[in-house]
Enzyme design. Structure first.
Site: not given
Ligand code: PMP
Length: 314
Positions: A158
């Site tokens: 991320k």
């Molecule tokens: N894909 C992307 C590209 C994201 O930015 C996110 C948000 N963090 C997610 C999927 C979903 O991840 P999470 O459930 O950990 O928030």
């Protein structure tokens, strides 16, 4: 209304929101050299509870490692920082934004000589794709932008700079009048939304793309998989094609911001009956029952910010 709170946790201390600033020669501002998280704390009868904090902070550490960025605060220390920030801002539910970034010390692309700075912001924020979307579902488009290639970027991280890809997908979708865009991976298989993972249901079986399709390893994705198994559904990791989405019985997004949001159309084709389907509803209801504190927290996902007796605060 700009997002705002009273206090910001920055580099080990709580400081007034207005003082949480950086210089314009901050390395991350030029080259995207930052890693971050998005976490929620939910309102419960016993006060706010952070949802899956250890998993989010582990992913933050993973992202920092990929970026060769030393992160001197442990997951436990960052959870304490988060709690102090929520308490200081007197929030009873919130969105939590930890960010680790390379600061100021020259403009060389290799920024490892720059100081690593850390913030944890806590702000009040409602449903990301709209409250109505949780019930009605959203209209999405397959993006003309592909999800980043793992040979050029690190999709599992991320990482700030990588969100140019998400921005292109979201901007295009909004310009075309859709709530969100779904990207295909570099091979043409379904990847994910600009900030959400995707699930498909056909003939009662739940499918979701594997990590090898350039997706982020979503914490809500793991939550949905766990809850689906609890509810007795079969789940399969499968590479999906665009037209499989068209003929799905149900589709839904998962994400910290989006929570569990049904998708009611793709490229203007209605999915199933064109509204939230029954399996989506069952998983969504269990999710919100746990996060609201109505259903027992069997998986130990909820971390209360206040000790018993401390809540409600003045
Ligand atoms: N894909 C992307 C590209 C994201 O930015 C996110 C948000 N963090 C997610 C999927 C979903 O991840 P999470 O459930 O950990 O928030």
């Amino acid at each position: 209304m700009p997002m705002q709170a009273d206090w910001m946790w920055m580099n080990g201390q709580l400081i007034p929101w207005e003082q949480a600033t950086v210089h314009v020669f901050t390395h991350a501002l030029h080259y995207g050299s930052s890693v971050f998280e998005g976490i929620r704390a939910y309102h419960t009868p016993n006060g706010p509870a952070i949802f899956r904090g250890p998993e989010h902070y582990r992913r933050l550490h993973d992202s920092a490692k990929m970026m060769r960025m030393p992160l001197e605060y442990s997951a436990e220390a960052l959870i304490e920082a988060t709690k102090s920030s929520i308490r200081a801002n007197k929030l009873d539910s919130c969105y939590i934004r930890p960010l680790v970034f390379r600061g100021r010390n020259g403009l060389g692309v290799d920024g490892r000589n720059c100081p690593v700075e850390v913030i944890v912001g806590t702000i009040s924020w409602g449903a990301y794709l709209g409250a109505e979307a949780l019930e009605q579902g959203v209209d999405v488009v397959i993006s003309s932008w592909r999800r980043m290639s793992p040979g050029a970027f690190m999709p599992l991280g991320k990482i700030g700079g990588q969100y140019i890809n998400s921005q292109l997908i979201a901007m295009e979708a909004h310009d075309l009048g859709y709530t969100e865009g779904i990207s295909l991976d570099p091979n043409g298989f379904v990847a994910e939304g600009s900030g959400e993972n995707l699930f498909m249901i056909r003939n009662g079986i739940i499918f979701t793309p594997p990590l090898s399709t350039s997706i982020l390893n979503g914490i809500t994705r793991h939550t949905a998989i766990t809850l689906a198994a609890d509810l007795g559904f079969e789940i399969q990791y499968a590479t999906l094609t665009r037209e499989m989405l068209y003929i799905a019985d149900e589709l839904f997004f998962t994400g910290t911001a989006a929570e569990i949001t049904p998708v009611r159309s793709v490229d203007r084709l209605p999915i199933g009956a064109g509204s939230r389907g029954p399996i989506t509803k069952a998983i969504q209801e269990r999710f919100f029952a746990i996060t609201s504190g109505e259903y027992p927290d069997e998986h130990g996902w909820m971390d209360h910010v206040y000790a018993e007796g401390e809540w409600p605060i003045e």
